[in-house]
Design a protein around this motif. Structure first.
Motif, PDB file in Angstrom:
ATOM      1  N   THR A  21      20.458  -0.530   1.816  1.00  0.00           N
ATOM      2  CA  THR A  21      19.656  -1.744   1.699  1.00  0.00           C
ATOM      3  C   THR A  21      19.210  -2.237   3.071  1.00  0.00           C
ATOM      4  O   THR A  21      18.055  -2.650   3.258  1.00  0.00           O
ATOM      5  N   LYS A  22      20.120  -2.204   4.044  1.00  0.00           N
ATOM      6  CA  LYS A  22      19.774  -2.625   5.405  1.00  0.00           C
ATOM      7  C   LYS A  22      18.672  -1.739   5.984  1.00  0.00           C
ATOM      8  O   LYS A  22      17.759  -2.230   6.671  1.00  0.00           O
ATOM      9  N   ALA A  23      18.752  -0.442   5.706  1.00  0.00           N
ATOM     10  CA  ALA A  23      17.721   0.484   6.181  1.00  0.00           C
ATOM     11  C   ALA A  23      16.371   0.175   5.543  1.00  0.00           C
ATOM     12  O   ALA A  23      15.318   0.256   6.198  1.00  0.00           O
ATOM     13  N   LEU A  24      16.391  -0.203   4.271  1.00  0.00           N
ATOM     14  CA  LEU A  24      15.152  -0.565   3.580  1.00  0.00           C
ATOM     15  C   LEU A  24      14.566  -1.860   4.130  1.00  0.00           C
ATOM     16  O   LEU A  24      13.342  -1.983   4.315  1.00  0.00           O
ATOM     17  N   GLU A  25      15.415  -2.830   4.395  1.00  0.00           N
ATOM     18  CA  GLU A  25      14.940  -4.094   4.954  1.00  0.00           C
ATOM     19  C   GLU A  25      14.302  -3.868   6.324  1.00  0.00           C
ATOM     20  O   GLU A  25      13.261  -4.468   6.653  1.00  0.00           O
ATOM     21  N   LYS A  26      14.895  -2.984   7.109  1.00  0.00           N
ATOM     22  CA  LYS A  26      14.347  -2.652   8.427  1.00  0.00           C
ATOM     23  C   LYS A  26      13.003  -1.944   8.283  1.00  0.00           C
ATOM     24  O   LYS A  26      12.035  -2.270   8.982  1.00  0.00           O
ATOM     25  N   ALA A  27      12.936  -0.978   7.355  1.00  0.00           N
ATOM     26  CA  ALA A  27      11.693  -0.233   7.136  1.00  0.00           C
ATOM     27  C   ALA A  27      10.575  -1.151   6.657  1.00  0.00           C
ATOM     28  O   ALA A  27       9.408  -0.993   7.045  1.00  0.00           O
ATOM     29  N   ALA A  28      10.921  -2.123   5.825  1.00  0.00           N
ATOM     30  CA  ALA A  28       9.915  -3.051   5.301  1.00  0.00           C
ATOM     31  C   ALA A  28       9.314  -3.911   6.403  1.00  0.00           C
ATOM     32  O   ALA A  28       8.137  -4.286   6.344  1.00  0.00           O
ATOM     33  N   LYS A  29      10.113  -4.232   7.413  1.00  0.00           N
ATOM     34  CA  LYS A  29       9.621  -5.035   8.530  1.00  0.00           C
ATOM     35  C   LYS A  29       8.730  -4.213   9.459  1.00  0.00           C
ATOM     36  O   LYS A  29       7.841  -4.760  10.111  1.00  0.00           O
ATOM     37  N   GLU A  30       8.990  -2.897   9.513  1.00  0.00           N
ATOM     38  CA  GLU A  30       8.321  -2.059  10.505  1.00  0.00           C
ATOM     39  C   GLU A  30       7.223  -1.175   9.934  1.00  0.00           C
ATOM     40  O   GLU A  30       6.540  -0.466  10.686  1.00  0.00           O
ATOM     41  N   SER A  31       7.030  -1.178   8.615  1.00  0.00           N
ATOM     42  CA  SER A  31       6.044  -0.284   7.999  1.00  0.00           C
ATOM     43  C   SER A  31       5.469  -0.928   6.748  1.00  0.00           C
ATOM     44  O   SER A  31       5.752  -2.087   6.443  1.00  0.00           O
ATOM     45  N   GLY A  32       4.694  -0.165   6.012  1.00  0.00           N
ATOM     46  CA  GLY A  32       4.107  -0.653   4.769  1.00  0.00           C
ATOM     47  C   GLY A  32       4.984  -0.417   3.554  1.00  0.00           C
ATOM     48  O   GLY A  32       4.586  -0.737   2.423  1.00  0.00           O
ATOM     49  N   LEU A  33       6.191   0.130   3.752  1.00  0.00           N
ATOM     50  CA  LEU A  33       7.106   0.384   2.632  1.00  0.00           C
ATOM     51  C   LEU A  33       7.718  -0.929   2.146  1.00  0.00           C
ATOM     52  O   LEU A  33       8.163  -1.754   2.934  1.00  0.00           O
ATOM     53  N   THR A  34       7.744  -1.114   0.827  1.00  0.00           N
ATOM     54  CA  THR A  34       8.436  -2.240   0.210  1.00  0.00           C
ATOM     55  C   THR A  34       9.551  -1.688  -0.669  1.00  0.00           C
ATOM     56  O   THR A  34       9.609  -0.491  -0.939  1.00  0.00           O
ATOM     57  N   TRP A  35      10.422  -2.569  -1.142  1.00  0.00           N
ATOM     58  CA  TRP A  35      11.568  -2.094  -1.923  1.00  0.00           C
ATOM     59  C   TRP A  35      11.930  -3.085  -3.014  1.00  0.00           C
ATOM     60  O   TRP A  35      11.580  -4.258  -2.967  1.00  0.00           O
ATOM     61  N   THR A  36      12.648  -2.584  -4.007  1.00  0.00           N
ATOM     62  CA  THR A  36      13.249  -3.415  -5.048  1.00  0.00           C
ATOM     63  C   THR A  36      14.588  -2.795  -5.428  1.00  0.00           C
ATOM     64  O   THR A  36      14.659  -1.594  -5.693  1.00  0.00           O
ATOM     65  N   ALA A  37      15.636  -3.588  -5.451  1.00  0.00           N
ATOM     66  CA  ALA A  37      16.955  -3.133  -5.908  1.00  0.00           C
ATOM     67  C   ALA A  37      17.196  -3.678  -7.310  1.00  0.00           C
ATOM     68  O   ALA A  37      17.039  -4.881  -7.539  1.00  0.00           O
ATOM     69  N   ILE A  38      17.543  -2.794  -8.235  1.00  0.00           N
ATOM     70  CA  ILE A  38      17.797  -3.212  -9.616  1.00  0.00           C
ATOM     71  C   ILE A  38      19.303  -3.398  -9.813  1.00  0.00           C
ATOM     72  O   ILE A  38      20.080  -2.443  -9.699  1.00  0.00           O
ATOM     73  N   ILE A  39      19.698  -4.631 -10.107  1.00  0.00           N
ATOM     74  CA  ILE A  39      21.107  -4.989 -10.304  1.00  0.00           C
ATOM     75  C   ILE A  39      21.325  -5.204 -11.796  1.00  0.00           C
ATOM     76  O   ILE A  39      20.754  -6.119 -12.387  1.00  0.00           O
ATOM     77  N   ASN A  40      22.132  -4.347 -12.411  1.00  0.00           N
ATOM     78  CA  ASN A  40      22.278  -4.382 -13.867  1.00  0.00           C
ATOM     79  C   ASN A  40      23.725  -4.359 -14.355  1.00  0.00           C
ATOM     80  O   ASN A  40      23.970  -4.263 -15.552  1.00  0.00           O
ATOM     81  N   GLY A  41      24.692  -4.432 -13.429  1.00  0.00           N
ATOM     82  CA  GLY A  41      26.082  -4.373 -13.858  1.00  0.00           C
ATOM     83  C   GLY A  41      26.450  -2.991 -14.353  1.00  0.00           C
ATOM     84  O   GLY A  41      25.667  -2.037 -14.233  1.00  0.00           O
ATOM     85  N   PRO A  42      27.641  -2.827 -14.934  1.00  0.00           N
ATOM     86  CA  PRO A  42      28.022  -1.525 -15.476  1.00  0.00           C
ATOM     87  C   PRO A  42      27.169  -1.157 -16.691  1.00  0.00           C
ATOM     88  O   PRO A  42      26.637  -2.038 -17.375  1.00  0.00           O
ATOM     89  N   PHE A  43      27.059   0.124 -16.940  1.00  0.00           N
ATOM     90  CA  PHE A  43      26.299   0.598 -18.101  1.00  0.00           C
ATOM     91  C   PHE A  43      27.142   0.405 -19.358  1.00  0.00           C
ATOM     92  O   PHE A  43      28.265   0.913 -19.440  1.00  0.00           O
ATOM     93  N   LEU A  44      26.604  -0.301 -20.331  1.00  0.00           N
ATOM     94  CA  LEU A  44      27.349  -0.602 -21.554  1.00  0.00           C
ATOM     95  C   LEU A  44      27.624   0.656 -22.365  1.00  0.00           C
ATOM     96  O   LEU A  44      28.776   0.980 -22.666  1.00  0.00           O
ATOM     97  N   ASP A  45      26.556   1.371 -22.742  1.00  0.00           N
ATOM     98  CA  ASP A  45      26.742   2.538 -23.608  1.00  0.00           C
ATOM     99  C   ASP A  45      27.515   3.645 -22.903  1.00  0.00           C
ATOM    100  O   ASP A  45      28.475   4.202 -23.450  1.00  0.00           O
ATOM    101  N   TRP A  46      27.122   3.965 -21.669  1.00  0.00           N
ATOM    102  CA  TRP A  46      27.833   5.007 -20.921  1.00  0.00           C
ATOM    103  C   TRP A  46      29.268   4.575 -20.625  1.00  0.00           C
ATOM    104  O   TRP A  46      30.197   5.388 -20.683  1.00  0.00           O
ATOM    105  N   GLY A  47      29.469   3.288 -20.308  1.00  0.00           N
ATOM    106  CA  GLY A  47      30.799   2.807 -19.963  1.00  0.00           C
ATOM    107  C   GLY A  47      31.799   2.964 -21.091  1.00  0.00           C
ATOM    108  O   GLY A  47      32.995   3.151 -20.858  1.00  0.00           O
TER     109      GLY A  47
END
Length: 301
Positions: A124-150
């Protein structure tokens, strides 16, 4: 931000990658799957397959030419390969990078202090750095544990041995998400690039307590013969740091202890997401009847 149409997917053959690939194709994206050189995995005819060397930025850069987005669903043992993928994405002019998060809230300060999440946080820190220095953007998907797989993998509780643990009594709600809904969330991010730019998004199929989950499983398989126990999250965290101090620490124990605290640690670890992006991303929460059905269908035969 312009429309995203071409998506490169790393880790398409895994537990997360397969449902993500299915949802991307159903949504009409042009998908390129990145595979390890020599891989024997097969994919639908609509997919372009490009073998890559994850240890080579040049190899990845070549494969990512013309791609609008990169979605990473690599397993936990390969998470560090994302640094090369980030560097290659910057060079190739990729617009959006979705890292292999898909779990607990690594943006929670107390969770970020746990040693078991260092690799994800470094990405995540690497992505935040890249976003400041280039045209790359990011999104982190936070979903908790997987219900069906769990349930099917005997992670949330063990239906095979009929054992269940209740952290801090097992009455705290925690967010869980089905794998198919993770795929929906990925699609939702890519269809809403501006609203999801450079931030985590939070989704859940539902929120349950460990005792509620155990009751649903017992309803499906029977209540006899279960071995139940309780443990303290505070003691678990103390055990993590005791392990870290050892000359030869058990890294699996550190990771699993960190995971337990993140999933079942309650409000201090943001185990239940109070602010959700479900509506934006097109993820509907389960009704009680649907939850009961998912639990029953996920129990291994």
């Amino acid at each position: 931000m312009s429309t995203i149409t071409k998506v490169a997917l790393a880790g398409a053959g895994g537990n997360i990658g397969a449902p993500v690939l299915e949802r991307l194709l159903k949504a009409g994206f042009q998908v390129t799957v990145l595979t390890r050189q020599g891989s024997s995995s097969t994919f639908p005819a609509a997919v372009t397959v490009k073998p890559v060397d994850y240890d080579s930025v040049d190899s990845l850069n070549t494969a990512l030419q013309g791609q609008d987005a990169v979605v990473v669903t690599l397993t936990s043992t390969a998470l560090d390969k994302q640094h090369n993928l980030i560097d290659a994405s910057v060079k190739a002019g990729v617009k959006r990078f979705i890292p292999s998060e898909f779990g607990s809230d690594t943006f929670n300060e107390k969770l970020r202090a746990l040693p078991g999440y260092k690799v994800k946080i470094d990405v995540t820190k690497a992505l935040e750095k890249a976003a400041k220095e280039s045209g790359l953007t990011w999104t982190a998907i936070i979903n908790g544990p997987f219900l069906d797989w769990g349930i099917s993998a005997n992670f949330l509780l063990n239906t095979k041995d009929r054992t269940v643990e209740y952290p801090d009594g097992g009455n705290s709600l925690f967010s869980v998400t089905n794998l198919d809904d993770v795929g929906r969330a990925v699609v939702g991010v890519l269809k809403n690039p501006e609203q999801t730019k450079d931030r985590p998004v939070y989704v859940q199929s539902t929120a349950v307590t460990q005792r509620q989950l155990a009751d649903l499983v017992k309803k499906a398989v029977g209540a006899d013969g279960w071995k139940e126990s309780e443990y303290s999250i505070d003691d678990t965290v103390k055990g993590i740091w005791d392990e870290v101090k050892k000359d030869q620490p058990n890294f699996l124990a550190i990771f699993m202890g960190s995971l337990k605290a993140a999933v079942w640690g309650g409000d201090s670890y943001n185990s239940r997401y109070k602010k959700l992006d479900n509506e934006l991303l097109g993820v509907k929460e389960l009704t009680p009847a649907e939850l009961e059905s998912v639990v029953a269908k996920s129990i291994p035969k």
